[in-house]
Write a protein that holds these residues in place. Structure first.
Motif, PDB file in Angstrom:
ATOM      1  N   TYR A  86      -3.554   4.743   1.768  1.00  0.00           N
ATOM      2  CA  TYR A  86      -2.356   5.576   1.903  1.00  0.00           C
ATOM      3  C   TYR A  86      -1.358   4.951   2.884  1.00  0.00           C
ATOM      4  O   TYR A  86      -0.153   4.963   2.658  1.00  0.00           O
ATOM      5  CB  TYR A  86      -2.723   6.969   2.423  1.00  0.00           C
ATOM      6  CG  TYR A  86      -3.518   7.821   1.470  1.00  0.00           C
ATOM      7  CD1 TYR A  86      -3.240   7.853   0.104  1.00  0.00           C
ATOM      8  CD2 TYR A  86      -4.565   8.614   1.935  1.00  0.00           C
ATOM      9  CE1 TYR A  86      -3.977   8.628  -0.760  1.00  0.00           C
ATOM     10  CE2 TYR A  86      -5.305   9.406   1.076  1.00  0.00           C
ATOM     11  CZ  TYR A  86      -5.016   9.412  -0.276  1.00  0.00           C
ATOM     12  OH  TYR A  86      -5.741  10.183  -1.127  1.00  0.00           O
ATOM     13  N   TYR A  91       3.191   3.905  -2.819  1.00  0.00           N
ATOM     14  CA  TYR A  91       3.212   4.456  -4.170  1.00  0.00           C
ATOM     15  C   TYR A  91       1.859   5.061  -4.583  1.00  0.00           C
ATOM     16  O   TYR A  91       1.714   5.527  -5.707  1.00  0.00           O
ATOM     17  CB  TYR A  91       3.620   3.394  -5.186  1.00  0.00           C
ATOM     18  CG  TYR A  91       5.122   3.295  -5.378  1.00  0.00           C
ATOM     19  CD1 TYR A  91       5.773   4.033  -6.362  1.00  0.00           C
ATOM     20  CD2 TYR A  91       5.899   2.471  -4.576  1.00  0.00           C
ATOM     21  CE1 TYR A  91       7.149   3.952  -6.547  1.00  0.00           C
ATOM     22  CE2 TYR A  91       7.278   2.372  -4.745  1.00  0.00           C
ATOM     23  CZ  TYR A  91       7.891   3.113  -5.735  1.00  0.00           C
ATOM     24  OH  TYR A  91       9.264   3.029  -5.905  1.00  0.00           O
ATOM     25  N   ASP A  93      -0.597   8.035  -4.525  1.00  0.00           N
ATOM     26  CA  ASP A  93      -0.558   9.471  -4.263  1.00  0.00           C
ATOM     27  C   ASP A  93      -1.932  10.018  -3.874  1.00  0.00           C
ATOM     28  O   ASP A  93      -2.056  10.858  -2.995  1.00  0.00           O
ATOM     29  CB  ASP A  93      -0.055  10.220  -5.507  1.00  0.00           C
ATOM     30  CG  ASP A  93       0.041  11.719  -5.296  1.00  0.00           C
ATOM     31  OD1 ASP A  93       0.700  12.146  -4.322  1.00  0.00           O
ATOM     32  OD2 ASP A  93      -0.552  12.483  -6.087  1.00  0.00           O
ATOM     33  N   ARG A  94      -2.980   9.532  -4.543  1.00  0.00           N
ATOM     34  CA  ARG A  94      -4.330  10.026  -4.254  1.00  0.00           C
ATOM     35  C   ARG A  94      -5.345   8.911  -4.485  1.00  0.00           C
ATOM     36  O   ARG A  94      -5.206   8.105  -5.393  1.00  0.00           O
ATOM     37  CB  ARG A  94      -4.667  11.226  -5.143  1.00  0.00           C
ATOM     38  CG  ARG A  94      -5.947  11.946  -4.735  1.00  0.00           C
ATOM     39  CD  ARG A  94      -6.185  13.217  -5.529  1.00  0.00           C
ATOM     40  NE  ARG A  94      -6.552  12.957  -6.907  1.00  0.00           N
ATOM     41  CZ  ARG A  94      -5.774  13.180  -7.953  1.00  0.00           C
ATOM     42  NH1 ARG A  94      -4.551  13.672  -7.759  1.00  0.00           N
ATOM     43  NH2 ARG A  94      -6.174  12.924  -9.178  1.00  0.00           N
ATOM     44  N   GLU A 111      -1.205   7.126  -8.818  1.00  0.00           N
ATOM     45  CA  GLU A 111       0.022   6.631  -8.215  1.00  0.00           C
ATOM     46  C   GLU A 111       1.148   7.661  -8.280  1.00  0.00           C
ATOM     47  O   GLU A 111       1.183   8.503  -9.173  1.00  0.00           O
ATOM     48  CB  GLU A 111       0.462   5.347  -8.919  1.00  0.00           C
ATOM     49  CG  GLU A 111      -0.520   4.203  -8.730  1.00  0.00           C
ATOM     50  CD  GLU A 111      -0.068   2.918  -9.397  1.00  0.00           C
ATOM     51  OE1 GLU A 111      -0.583   1.853  -9.020  1.00  0.00           O
ATOM     52  OE2 GLU A 111       0.801   2.973 -10.292  1.00  0.00           O
ATOM     53  N   CYS A 112       2.043   7.581  -7.309  1.00  0.00           N
ATOM     54  CA  CYS A 112       3.232   8.432  -7.299  1.00  0.00           C
ATOM     55  C   CYS A 112       4.170   8.006  -8.423  1.00  0.00           C
ATOM     56  O   CYS A 112       4.289   6.821  -8.736  1.00  0.00           O
ATOM     57  CB  CYS A 112       3.972   8.304  -5.970  1.00  0.00           C
ATOM     58  SG  CYS A 112       3.001   8.747  -4.510  1.00  0.00           S
ATOM     59  N   ASP A 128       9.399  10.809  -4.947  1.00  0.00           N
ATOM     60  CA  ASP A 128       8.649  11.430  -6.044  1.00  0.00           C
ATOM     61  C   ASP A 128       8.964  12.915  -6.064  1.00  0.00           C
ATOM     62  O   ASP A 128       9.784  13.410  -5.267  1.00  0.00           O
ATOM     63  CB  ASP A 128       7.150  11.153  -5.925  1.00  0.00           C
ATOM     64  CG  ASP A 128       6.472  11.889  -4.775  1.00  0.00           C
ATOM     65  OD1 ASP A 128       7.158  12.601  -3.997  1.00  0.00           O
ATOM     66  OD2 ASP A 128       5.235  11.770  -4.639  1.00  0.00           O
ATOM     67  N   LYS A 130       7.395  15.413  -5.063  1.00  0.00           N
ATOM     68  CA  LYS A 130       6.997  16.129  -3.849  1.00  0.00           C
ATOM     69  C   LYS A 130       7.884  15.802  -2.656  1.00  0.00           C
ATOM     70  O   LYS A 130       7.718  16.355  -1.580  1.00  0.00           O
ATOM     71  CB  LYS A 130       5.544  15.797  -3.502  1.00  0.00           C
ATOM     72  CG  LYS A 130       4.538  16.184  -4.575  1.00  0.00           C
ATOM     73  CD  LYS A 130       3.142  15.707  -4.190  1.00  0.00           C
ATOM     74  CE  LYS A 130       2.140  15.985  -5.295  1.00  0.00           C
ATOM     75  NZ  LYS A 130       0.784  15.462  -4.954  1.00  0.00           N
ATOM     76  N   LYS A 132       8.200  12.586  -1.404  1.00  0.00           N
ATOM     77  CA  LYS A 132       7.670  11.448  -0.659  1.00  0.00           C
ATOM     78  C   LYS A 132       8.624  10.275  -0.782  1.00  0.00           C
ATOM     79  O   LYS A 132       9.105   9.959  -1.871  1.00  0.00           O
ATOM     80  CB  LYS A 132       6.293  11.058  -1.201  1.00  0.00           C
ATOM     81  CG  LYS A 132       5.619   9.923  -0.436  1.00  0.00           C
ATOM     82  CD  LYS A 132       4.252   9.607  -1.038  1.00  0.00           C
ATOM     83  CE  LYS A 132       3.550   8.497  -0.285  1.00  0.00           C
ATOM     84  NZ  LYS A 132       2.233   8.159  -0.884  1.00  0.00           N
TER      85      LYS A 132
END
Length: 256
Positions: A86, A91, A93-94, A111-112, A128, A130, A132
């Motif tokens: 992170y 890019y 996301d998780r 990925e974002c 993105d 959200k 970010k």
């Protein structure tokens, strides 16, 4: 005499009971030690796989993840691996770190997805849904994604969520709620611009031909369902203004 024999019998039973408990404790400790030793010997990281990545190569992700080969699988800290990724790759996301025993560590990457360019007086950033901050935007990116105006970024930093001034915080929240709803309805790719300069309404240009006005704090799901109907009715050439600020009414003022 009988009393003495009785006391001796009690003492003998107590010693046997205590000896049994001690034996059980020692046995448990030895079994636990054996299990730990077996895990240390047999469950070692030998393979790391990466899935779900598109923007970053497997080599880039593995370099940042810094997984220690040969380390114990059980003791390998998945959360720390994810945090390193992170921190270095905005890019992402998780990261789902999965331990596939006996020897494989799997990194599942989500990925974002860039959706807009947030443009202010001092800088412009790709974001993105959200909010970010993915990277600073150039002219080509401003043409590729929807343009968001009406907000000034406060101390922007790549990989972090957008921040703005206290008086504009509500507008930023409305923006991210709205963009996430647009993504959910599969409409974000057709958005040309979003203006959140007003505290009470959002003005969006859809597909460069429909100007959509709606209240900032509203049921975005209901409004977007109605907008999908309008877009279908308008066809590929329909133009005009869609006023969705009324509670129960949608007014489409056609042009051309």
């Amino acid at each position: 005499m009988a009393k003495k024999e009785k006391e001796t019998t009690k003492e003998t039973r107590y010693r046997k009971k205590r000896g049994g408990i001690l034996y059980t404790v020692v046995a448990v400790i030895l079994i636990a030690a054996s299990v730990v030793a077996a895990c240390t010997v047999f469950f070692q990281v030998e393979t790391v796989t990466v899935e779900g990545n598109e923007r970053y190569t497997q080599e880039e992700i593995l370099s940042v993840a810094s997984v220690e080969m040969g380390a114990n699988m059980i003791l390998t800290p998945g959360e720390q691996i994810a945090q390193r990724i992170y921190g270095e790759l905005p890019y992402v996301d998780r990261v789902d770190v999965q331990k596939r025993f006996p020897t494989t560590l799997k990194l599942e990457i989500t990925e974002c997805q860039p959706v807009a360019v947030l443009t202010g007086a001092a800088s412009a950033w790709v974001i993105d849904a959200k909010g970010k901050l993915l990277e600073e935007a150039d002219e080509a990116m401003a043409q590729e994604y929807a343009t968001v105006t009406g907000l000034e970024l406060l101390e922007p930093k790549q990989g972090e969520l957008a921040k703005t001034t206290p008086e504009n915080e509500k507008q930023l929240q409305n923006l991210t709620t709205f963009t996430q709803a647009l993504v959910e309805y599969g409409m974000m790719d057709q958005v040309t611009s979003i203006d959140v300069s007003s505290r009470t309404e959002i003005v969006m240009v859809y597909d460069g031909r429909l100007t959509v006005k709606l209240l900032s704090s509203t049921d975005y799901d209901g409004k977007l369902r109605a907008l999908k109907t309008i877009v279908a009715m308008a066809g590929e050439d329909g133009r005009g203004t869609v006023n969705m600020k009324g509670k129960d009414r949608v007014i489409w003022s056609k042009e051309g």
